[in-house]
Design a protein around this motif. Structure first.
Motif, PDB file in Angstrom:
ATOM      1  N   TYR A  55       0.884  -1.238   0.388  1.00 26.48           N
ATOM      2  CA  TYR A  55      -0.496  -0.192   0.079  1.00 26.48           C
ATOM      3  C   TYR A  55       0.816   1.177  -0.094  1.00 26.48           C
ATOM      4  O   TYR A  55       0.857   2.046   0.576  1.00 26.48           O
ATOM      5  CB  TYR A  55      -1.859   0.189   1.393  1.00 26.48           C
ATOM      6  CG  TYR A  55      -1.686  -1.073   1.075  1.00 26.48           C
ATOM      7  CD1 TYR A  55      -2.624  -1.010   0.000  1.00 26.48           C
ATOM      8  CD2 TYR A  55      -1.249  -2.455   1.927  1.00 26.48           C
ATOM      9  CE1 TYR A  55      -3.704  -2.201   0.280  1.00 26.48           C
ATOM     10  CE2 TYR A  55      -1.943  -3.344   2.172  1.00 26.48           C
ATOM     11  CZ  TYR A  55      -3.507  -3.479   1.594  1.00 26.48           C
ATOM     12  OH  TYR A  55      -3.254  -4.479   1.590  1.00 26.48           O
ATOM     13  N   GLN A 325      -6.260  -0.453  -3.721  1.00 30.76           N
ATOM     14  CA  GLN A 325      -5.024  -0.130  -4.823  1.00 30.76           C
ATOM     15  C   GLN A 325      -5.444  -0.191  -5.820  1.00 30.76           C
ATOM     16  O   GLN A 325      -5.312   0.619  -7.228  1.00 30.76           O
ATOM     17  CB  GLN A 325      -4.332  -1.514  -4.248  1.00 30.76           C
ATOM     18  CG  GLN A 325      -3.769  -2.055  -3.367  1.00 30.76           C
ATOM     19  CD  GLN A 325      -3.320  -3.578  -3.143  1.00 30.76           C
ATOM     20  OE1 GLN A 325      -4.116  -4.259  -3.530  1.00 30.76           O
ATOM     21  NE2 GLN A 325      -2.170  -4.153  -3.072  1.00 30.76           N
ATOM     22  N   ARG A 329      -4.603   2.809  -9.209  1.00 29.16           N
ATOM     23  CA  ARG A 329      -4.000   1.617 -10.278  1.00 29.16           C
ATOM     24  C   ARG A 329      -4.684   2.696 -11.386  1.00 29.16           C
ATOM     25  O   ARG A 329      -4.449   2.883 -12.476  1.00 29.16           O
ATOM     26  CB  ARG A 329      -4.308   0.064 -10.423  1.00 29.16           C
ATOM     27  CG  ARG A 329      -3.532  -0.827 -11.193  1.00 29.16           C
ATOM     28  CD  ARG A 329      -2.732  -0.301 -11.768  1.00 29.16           C
ATOM     29  NE  ARG A 329      -1.871  -0.811 -12.559  1.00 29.16           N
ATOM     30  CZ  ARG A 329      -1.849  -0.847 -13.800  1.00 29.16           C
ATOM     31  NH1 ARG A 329      -2.825   1.126 -14.365  1.00 29.16           N
ATOM     32  NH2 ARG A 329      -1.268  -1.455 -14.819  1.00 29.16           N
TER      33      ARG A 329
END
Length: 340
Positions: A55, A325, A329
């Motif tokens: 993370y 995440q 992304r």
């Protein structure tokens, strides 16, 4: 004798390995024109292999690919259909444009052998059931034939995995001939520890430690800037960066669950179905695996609705760490969260 460095999470280990290889490297290596800094004989241990995720703002990861690769391994697959869909770069590893041989670790571990004998994984688990303190539950990957073709990039980096049942816990030791500390290490540890957790569930054991041994640990010169950003972010210690509680794989996880997830993943990958969180909740799967399928649905929307944002209800149903995440992304595909 020096024991492996011990860390509570992969995020801690990742920062330490990057710092060691970039700042205290032993060799400047140029294997296959990949200029890199290299350390020989690197090892570390994770006390909690469930803490396998990163993370870090400076190192966005792809949670969809993490699960796709682990399931590709568990399925014992060689074909490009699944893995090439989530990472087109993997197509360069194929000799025939259809399959991958060297880095398809799962085909060497989980697929039945050509003579009809059980897979190495099944044999290892049977051995541990019969001899609880056995040291022979080893899953070989690298073979002598992998030395035959000089110059081809698709050779196994993984030598093998060893399962050790001790005092009610299942420990795993991974042996790598080589590992890119900035790239491959992140995905490898994620997949291997997930395989370890699955094996523990099948054996009815608690999760033990994970140890990672590497012959050549290296960082490419092209990645030094990115590695430096990670080191800057973690300079005060990985405990100062964001972390989420690690989800535990259900103790009752079975091959039936893996097969069900793979079946629905294929339907989503080929855009034959689309699922809402309610649709997935109706499937005969534990919440842990439902959330994995929701990641694949989110990816389906990325691919097939390129001008749209991913369904907010879907994102809210994801495991919190995976959602974080995903949003890092693909930030442009996610609607801003409302501030209360």
């Amino acid at each position: 004798m020096v024991a492996p460095a011990v860390f509570p999470s992969f995020q801690h280990a990742y920062a330490a390995v990057l710092r060691h290889v970039t700042e205290d490297y032993e060799f400047a290596n140029s294997a296959r024109d990949n200029d890199s800094h290299e350390v020989i004989g690197a090892s570390f241990r994770l006390t909690d292999p469930r803490q396998r995720a990163l993370y870090l703002m400076s190192r966005p990861v792809n949670p969809v690919y993490h699960h796709a690769e682990a399931l590709w391994y568990l399925g014992g697959l060689r074909n490009l259909d699944l893995i090439g869909h989530y990472a087109s770069r993997r197509r360069a590893d194929s000799r025939d444009g259809v399959t991958i041989d060297g880095s398809s670790y799962g085909a060497r571990i989980f697929a039945p052998r050509p003579d009809g004998a059980p897979s190495a994984f099944d044999q290892a688990l049977e051995l541990l059931k019969a001899e609880k303190d056995s040291k022979r539950a080893y899953l070989p990957v690298f073979e002598a034939r992998d030395l035959d073709e000089i110059g081809h990039p698709d050779l196994p980096c993984l030598v093998g995995l060893q399962l050790l049942a001790r005092d009610g816990r299942l420990h795993m030791v991974a042996y790598m001939r080589a590992n890119d500390a900035n790239r491959g290490l992140v995905c490898d540890v994620y997949s291997f520890t997930l395989i370890q957790e699955f094996a523990a569930a099948l054996l009815g054991l608690r999760l033990g430690s994970y140890t990672h041994h590497v012959g050549s640990m290296h960082v490419g010169l092209r990645d030094l800037d990115r590695a430096g950003k990670v080191l800057d972010e973690t300079a005060a210690g990985p405990d100062t960066t964001l972390r989420f509680a690690a989800p535990a794989m259900p103790a009752g996880t079975s091959w039936k669950h893996i097969r069900t997830v793979l079946e629905h993943e294929e339907l989503l990958r080929t855009n034959r179905v689309q699922y809402t969180p309610g649709d997935v909740a109706a499937l005969d799967l534990p919440l842990y695996w439902q959330r994995v399928l929701l990641l694949f649905e989110a990816h389906r929307q990325l691919v097939n609705r390129p001008a749209d944002q991913v369904d907010q209800r879907l994102l809210e149903a994801l495991e919190p760490g995976a959602r974080w995440q995903f949003e890092r992304r693909w930030p442009t595909r996610v609607a801003p969260r409302e501030v209360a």
